[in-house]
Design a protein around this motif. Structure first.
Motif, PDB file in Angstrom:
ATOM      1  N   THR A  23       0.868  -1.182   0.000  1.00 51.58           N
ATOM      2  CA  THR A  23       0.000   0.000   0.000  1.00 51.58           C
ATOM      3  C   THR A  23       0.900   1.226   0.000  1.00 51.58           C
ATOM      4  O   THR A  23       2.099   1.129   0.267  1.00 51.58           O
ATOM      5  N   LYS A  24       0.325   2.391  -0.290  1.00 53.27           N
ATOM      6  CA  LYS A  24       1.175   3.548  -0.574  1.00 53.27           C
ATOM      7  C   LYS A  24       1.260   4.606   0.519  1.00 53.27           C
ATOM      8  O   LYS A  24       2.145   5.453   0.484  1.00 53.27           O
ATOM      9  N   HIS A  25       0.368   4.608   1.505  1.00 53.26           N
ATOM     10  CA  HIS A  25       0.384   5.710   2.460  1.00 53.26           C
ATOM     11  C   HIS A  25       1.391   5.522   3.598  1.00 53.26           C
ATOM     12  O   HIS A  25       2.064   6.461   3.984  1.00 53.26           O
ATOM     13  N   ALA A  26       1.464   4.307   4.151  1.00 51.50           N
ATOM     14  CA  ALA A  26       2.352   4.096   5.295  1.00 51.50           C
ATOM     15  C   ALA A  26       3.810   4.149   4.849  1.00 51.50           C
ATOM     16  O   ALA A  26       4.142   3.827   3.703  1.00 51.50           O
ATOM     17  N   ALA A  27       4.697   4.538   5.763  1.00 45.01           N
ATOM     18  CA  ALA A  27       6.118   4.665   5.430  1.00 45.01           C
ATOM     19  C   ALA A  27       6.725   3.318   5.044  1.00 45.01           C
ATOM     20  O   ALA A  27       7.651   3.250   4.220  1.00 45.01           O
ATOM     21  N   GLY A  28       6.214   2.246   5.619  1.00 47.43           N
ATOM     22  CA  GLY A  28       6.615   0.894   5.222  1.00 47.43           C
ATOM     23  C   GLY A  28       5.365   0.047   5.101  1.00 47.43           C
ATOM     24  O   GLY A  28       4.464   0.174   5.929  1.00 47.43           O
ATOM     25  N   SER A  29       5.286  -0.803   4.088  1.00 42.40           N
ATOM     26  CA  SER A  29       4.072  -1.602   3.885  1.00 42.40           C
ATOM     27  C   SER A  29       4.458  -2.894   3.184  1.00 42.40           C
ATOM     28  O   SER A  29       4.936  -2.877   2.054  1.00 42.40           O
ATOM     29  N   ASP A 141      11.965  -0.773   6.175  1.00 41.86           N
ATOM     30  CA  ASP A 141      11.637   0.079   5.031  1.00 41.86           C
ATOM     31  C   ASP A 141      11.224   1.477   5.503  1.00 41.86           C
ATOM     32  O   ASP A 141      11.605   2.487   4.897  1.00 41.86           O
ATOM     33  N   ALA A 142      10.444   1.536   6.560  1.00 40.61           N
ATOM     34  CA  ALA A 142       9.984   2.838   7.051  1.00 40.61           C
ATOM     35  C   ALA A 142      11.156   3.664   7.552  1.00 40.61           C
ATOM     36  O   ALA A 142      11.213   4.884   7.332  1.00 40.61           O
ATOM     37  N   MET A 143      12.105   3.025   8.213  1.00 41.09           N
ATOM     38  CA  MET A 143      13.257   3.777   8.714  1.00 41.09           C
ATOM     39  C   MET A 143      14.093   4.289   7.538  1.00 41.09           C
ATOM     40  O   MET A 143      14.583   5.420   7.552  1.00 41.09           O
ATOM     41  N   ASP A 144      14.212   3.462   6.503  1.00 37.62           N
ATOM     42  CA  ASP A 144      14.915   3.927   5.304  1.00 37.62           C
ATOM     43  C   ASP A 144      14.195   5.127   4.688  1.00 37.62           C
ATOM     44  O   ASP A 144      14.830   6.068   4.216  1.00 37.62           O
ATOM     45  N   THR A 145      12.876   5.081   4.687  1.00 40.31           N
ATOM     46  CA  THR A 145      12.094   6.198   4.152  1.00 40.31           C
ATOM     47  C   THR A 145      12.398   7.474   4.921  1.00 40.31           C
ATOM     48  O   THR A 145      12.593   8.546   4.321  1.00 40.31           O
ATOM     49  N   LEU A 146      12.466   7.375   6.258  1.00 38.72           N
ATOM     50  CA  LEU A 146      12.772   8.572   7.056  1.00 38.72           C
ATOM     51  C   LEU A 146      14.165   9.098   6.718  1.00 38.72           C
ATOM     52  O   LEU A 146      14.379  10.311   6.666  1.00 38.72           O
ATOM     53  N   VAL A 147      15.101   8.192   6.493  1.00 36.22           N
ATOM     54  CA  VAL A 147      16.455   8.624   6.129  1.00 36.22           C
ATOM     55  C   VAL A 147      16.426   9.318   4.771  1.00 36.22           C
ATOM     56  O   VAL A 147      16.997  10.409   4.594  1.00 36.22           O
ATOM     57  N   GLN A 148      15.707   8.703   3.817  1.00 39.03           N
ATOM     58  CA  GLN A 148      15.625   9.302   2.477  1.00 39.03           C
ATOM     59  C   GLN A 148      14.971  10.682   2.502  1.00 39.03           C
ATOM     60  O   GLN A 148      15.316  11.559   1.729  1.00 39.03           O
ATOM     61  N   ARG A 149      14.002  10.847   3.395  1.00 38.11           N
ATOM     62  CA  ARG A 149      13.318  12.162   3.474  1.00 38.11           C
ATOM     63  C   ARG A 149      14.107  13.160   4.315  1.00 38.11           C
ATOM     64  O   ARG A 149      13.627  14.258   4.603  1.00 38.11           O
ATOM     65  N   LYS A 151      14.773  13.015   7.476  1.00 41.95           N
ATOM     66  CA  LYS A 151      14.281  13.188   8.849  1.00 41.95           C
ATOM     67  C   LYS A 151      15.190  12.511   9.866  1.00 41.95           C
ATOM     68  O   LYS A 151      15.181  12.837  11.042  1.00 41.95           O
ATOM     69  N   LEU A 152      15.946  11.507   9.410  1.00 47.34           N
ATOM     70  CA  LEU A 152      16.918  10.833  10.273  1.00 47.34           C
ATOM     71  C   LEU A 152      18.222  10.751   9.492  1.00 47.34           C
ATOM     72  O   LEU A 152      18.199  10.590   8.262  1.00 47.34           O
ATOM     73  N   LYS A 153      19.352  10.834  10.198  1.00 43.50           N
ATOM     74  CA  LYS A 153      20.639  10.722   9.497  1.00 43.50           C
ATOM     75  C   LYS A 153      20.936   9.275   9.124  1.00 43.50           C
ATOM     76  O   LYS A 153      21.507   8.987   8.086  1.00 43.50           O
ATOM     77  N   SER A 154      20.577   8.364  10.039  1.00 47.27           N
ATOM     78  CA  SER A 154      20.779   6.949   9.741  1.00 47.27           C
ATOM     79  C   SER A 154      19.684   6.164  10.429  1.00 47.27           C
ATOM     80  O   SER A 154      19.013   6.678  11.335  1.00 47.27           O
ATOM     81  N   SER A 155      19.506   4.956  10.002  1.00 45.86           N
ATOM     82  CA  SER A 155      18.446   4.120  10.574  1.00 45.86           C
ATOM     83  C   SER A 155      18.733   3.849  12.047  1.00 45.86           C
ATOM     84  O   SER A 155      19.858   3.497  12.417  1.00 45.86           O
ATOM     85  N   PRO A 156      17.737   3.974  12.895  1.00 49.52           N
ATOM     86  CA  PRO A 156      17.933   3.703  14.323  1.00 49.52           C
ATOM     87  C   PRO A 156      17.869   2.206  14.652  1.00 49.52           C
ATOM     88  O   PRO A 156      17.821   1.864  15.826  1.00 49.52           O
ATOM     89  N   MET A 157      17.900   1.365  13.661  1.00 47.07           N
ATOM     90  CA  MET A 157      17.811  -0.068  13.936  1.00 47.07           C
ATOM     91  C   MET A 157      19.210  -0.650  14.101  1.00 47.07           C
ATOM     92  O   MET A 157      20.104  -0.356  13.322  1.00 47.07           O
ATOM     93  N   HIS A 158      19.382  -1.499  15.119  1.00 45.21           N
ATOM     94  CA  HIS A 158      20.707  -2.051  15.381  1.00 45.21           C
ATOM     95  C   HIS A 158      20.725  -3.572  15.296  1.00 45.21           C
ATOM     96  O   HIS A 158      21.646  -4.218  15.801  1.00 45.21           O
ATOM     97  N   GLY A 159      19.722  -4.146  14.661  1.00 44.93           N
ATOM     98  CA  GLY A 159      19.724  -5.591  14.553  1.00 44.93           C
ATOM     99  C   GLY A 159      18.626  -6.034  13.607  1.00 44.93           C
ATOM    100  O   GLY A 159      17.833  -5.215  13.123  1.00 44.93           O
ATOM    101  N   GLN A 160      18.614  -7.328  13.349  1.00 45.11           N
ATOM    102  CA  GLN A 160      17.606  -7.906  12.446  1.00 45.11           C
ATOM    103  C   GLN A 160      16.880  -8.987  13.238  1.00 45.11           C
ATOM    104  O   GLN A 160      17.473  -9.650  14.101  1.00 45.11           O
TER     105      GLN A 160
END
Lengths: 240, 240, 240, 240, 240, 240
Positions: A23-29, A141-149, A151-160
């Motif tokens: 879907t297109k509205h949410a930052a990650g879908s 994906d949503a964190m990457d979107t924030l970086v691309q926009r 809004k964040l310098k890098s993804s705040p995720m530190h693990g998978q």
């Protein structure tokens, strides 16, 4: 030796698919499929934090889970119409939230709330593990979107992170139970692990006879193998 | 080596006490203490089954859990006044119910519902494991009461069950966490086992770093030892 | 002449007991017994006032009441699970709150809220009057605690209060009805009085035939006697 | 000596009016006015009993109370929109129901439920006593309707009932408080009596200082006088 | 040709009455009658706006609707007691609010909320159109009150509005259906118009057979005629 | 002349797609797309009727509507978590249910309830009209399934139905508004029609200025054209 209803080997996952940007509205879908189980996972970001975090130097991540009424063999009641989420729903969404918070740096997310919505479009066993596994992709994906926009310098995720169910079906430890197995299983366990082989959650329940330590060891072995494959599939889907 | 706030050894339970017949109306009534954690467990028997079991040749057992508002360091909201049980409450009472159903022959209970009410009078960590362990005693007492009153020929229970928490506190695996430890623990696991050494439930959560397989093994070892002692204490309290 | 089921004289209270500091977290905690009726009363103090008092130069006192499901002859529904407090519960907790507010200087309590939680562990008639009488002791203990901790210069309480039920059982006015009497009484009245002999609340209901003025006078006489003894017992328990 | 805001004598009722058949659908319908307090009371009869009376040889009478949002000086919240009746509402409707059940032979009403709805169109103090007094007329009219329609051989009512408030205003015991008095009163008492001078309910609350026995006696004297007049007015309105 | 149960001509309204200042507390209060349908409409003004309008330079108008339990042929459940407004109620109050907002300048109302409460005392069909038509008069009266009290320089209303139902009864398009017609109608349409002949709302539903375009045209013609008469009656009642 | 944001002609529908059998458990399951608006419609059949139809010789059809939280530009609250469906949701699901009941022979459905669940996966305006149009296909598919399974001799549907929105955007009457138009429209109307050109529902609201009769005529003309195309597309998708 046991034959699984699906004909799979005991340590074989169902076919796995991630459809990103479903879907297109949410930052990650992401629409994730574990065989016939299909869960739509969206990650929405809001520029505010819950009341109890106001003034604190951190953000928050929460998850909500729902099952569409028509997703199951016999129609389930709509929780919004009943005016109440079931105990099962509450338990599952708490599990999803805890699991995904385990790989998020809350301080780097300061001032924001991420909500992971996991809505089951079709259920065939293992909806909570599919939700965690797909929810991870939507979140990343949503964190990457924030970086691309910007809004964040890098993804705040530190693990998978990924999750799978294991259980004892007809006396045999098996991986990734579908509904036909789940409804008959003597023991059912959901395991959440990270990319370093660490356990984030273990929830095992003996439905019939209590399980012995060696059965537990076999189940954990299956889970480790399956989660390794799920983590690889997540990276593949994300083009990493 | 770590010093626990209470000075206990890593594999040492808190002082344990069962006060049977604490109240007089319920068929079974036990005030269980795990150190400063005190839970009133009552087992009430009603001569009816839930609507979804009508016509089926079996009884039912369910559990409800509550925390008195004044039981904690800072007063908690009364759930009846809020009009809603919290997600934590729902999760805990579902766990208690599943655990105790594991040792009950539902067919021998046909036509009856047993409700185990676990109300925390004072909280100091481990309320759910105390509730299961004390709830077992209240349930066993209630079944004996039914036999004494001639309502059942023999007790419909086919096993004994107890629960304990284990966790990693300050880097060390420890048994039966109190509140001072629980609020700091990196990993917290609740384990429910029967008298035959079988696992009925395992629920482990990494609060901080994910736990490794060898840590899991150490925790399970502590749990097995602790539950052995709890099962013995239950038998002692019941005069068996 | 009527024989009461318990063999008590018409104007005789049940045996009375206050167990102070029954739990350790709340500022005041008393397990009060009126015969077999046992109510746990805790007084918790929070450093905030309700929204509608913000900016006003006064504190607040409120009460909540609950009956544990296993406290009665036949198990009662858990109000938190039903999602609603019953009309009876609401009525009782409003009465307790009004009664205790009558002896509290709200200005001296500015900025604080005291909550009196009265949870019935075992019911045998007269739970609301036991709750008020025990709640007074918990409240007075909590105010002493605040003084000892240097949070208040002196206790904001300006009076003492107790409550008792009276009723007409088998044609005779009696004091402090137990369940066997209460369930058969033609008239039931709850009376709350202070140490100066003033009435704070009177709530009388004719269950069967309406009561005459002279019956009312006899009931009030019993209540005055009983409350005198309850006030003395409160002072004794508090070491005054 | 005190001057009441309305200029009434201390033992003087407000002007009283009953408008019978105010609406046409309910079996009994009365708009009662105690001065500016106006309450619409309807009595509806249904040919069924509540689930807990099925199979019992008796009927039931219940009451519901509501305040229209625009009935008060400042608009009150609509309880249906808030999703909850307030504690005050619950208390009042329980009082109305108990009072009217006191004059009804439930066995003669077997198989039927009467619901008395009391909705306050305009509030100026004393709404609950107006509701009971007007509710009696609506109920008596409804029973006559059943007799006229041949559904009952005779009215199942065996008494007459009315209610009034009394209180201490500016140091003086007064009858039938209006809002200006009620909001300032030190003591407020609602009294329900039958035509034989028997008390059905007494509910007195000291808002400020506790009241003494002689004040209580004066208040009861006013109530007896006022209720005598209300009972006469009910009979007049009903053409008896 | 069809004979309407009431004997009215197809395009004839029921007798219409507005009783202004029916109650005294609300700024506007009108009891409107469309034949036997009687609705009490009050307009209350509060000096605050909803949370989502804080900081915006505008006021708000909202409406709430209720049906007294005794207003209908067979008693309806009290929504406050059920804890929930029905779908029908929600739909109607949303319609009333939208309709009246259409003639209000929200900027001129800045900082204030007007609530229109429409409570049906007696129902005989067309309660929502009576509520809009009477609600307009209560609203206009309330705005005049604010002007008289010097709180507004001029009324923020910029139009006049009324509503009526039309429908196809026994094959014939008719105006202003009463209950006898409404319960049998094949098509029911509610029309809201302003004084300039503009449509504000049209809500038409085929209960039985779908209606054709020419039937729709006939219904709209009746509605235009009826609303012209209603607008004139509003002006007459308001002395304009 | 106005340019629509999408570049469509004023009377042009968005691209339309029906994906049948989108999920496998419900008897009918259709993912309908009106441009970027995507709604999953499932039709589930249960072999029982609501309590109020027991004993009646007919079945029932009801509809429920939901919006997934991530379906909109900014995340919406989950109604199940809030414990309440919004007024908008209730209005929409009532409209869907009424519309589809208009083409169903309830007697031929005796003993069964069909539930149409319409869950919006992605919202871009016109979700309710997409839900009705897609819901029809799911319903027709479900009835065919019952016939194929031998549960019904023939489909109980006696008509075909579709819905579309029309409105005045920037002064011009347009067909099938998307979100960009809908959020700016002065008038918005939803029209439901059958295959015989009959109107089943009309719901028009003036958001800004009231609309004149000639505008209404233009809107209805667009709706008739659009619905003709939708009905043809439904038949095409169903292979009729």
């Amino acid at each position: 030796m046991t034959t699984r209803p699906s004909g799979r080997a005991p340590d074989e996952l169902r076919s796995l698919h991630f459809e990103r940007q479903f879907t297109k509205h949410a930052a990650g879908s992401v629409l994730v499929s574990f065989g016939d189980t299909r869960v739509l996972c969206t990650a929405s970001v809001e520029e505010r934090v819950p009341p109890w975090l106001r003034g604190a130097d951190q953000g928050w991540l929460t998850a909500e889970y729902g099952m569409l009424p028509g997703a199951t063999h016999t129609r389930g009641a709509r929780e919004a119409a009943r005016g109440k989420q079931s105990g099962r729903t509450v338990e599952i969404q708490r599990l999803i939230g805890r699991s995904l918070r385990a790989v998020m740096d809350m301080h780097a997310l300061a001032g924001r709330t991420v909500t992971i919505d996991c809505d089951v479009l079709q259920a065939d066993g293992g909806t909570r593990t599919a939700a965690i596994t797909g929810g991870y992709v939507a979140l990343a994906d949503a964190m990457d979107t924030l970086v691309q926009r910007g809004k964040l310098k890098s993804s705040p995720m530190h693990g998978q992170i990924a999750a799978v169910s294991v259980g004892i079906y007809d006396g045999t430890p098996v991986l990734d139970l579908d509904y036909a197995e789940d409804s008959q299983a003597e023991t059912d366990m959901n395991v959440v692990m990270n990319e370093a082989g660490g356990f984030v959650e273990i929830q095992g329940t003996a439905e019939g006879h209590a399980f012995q330590r060696e059965e537990l060891d076999a189940l954990l072995g299956h889970a480790e193998k399956g989660i390794g494959e799920l983590l690889a599939a997540q990276r593949g889907a994300r083009g990493e």
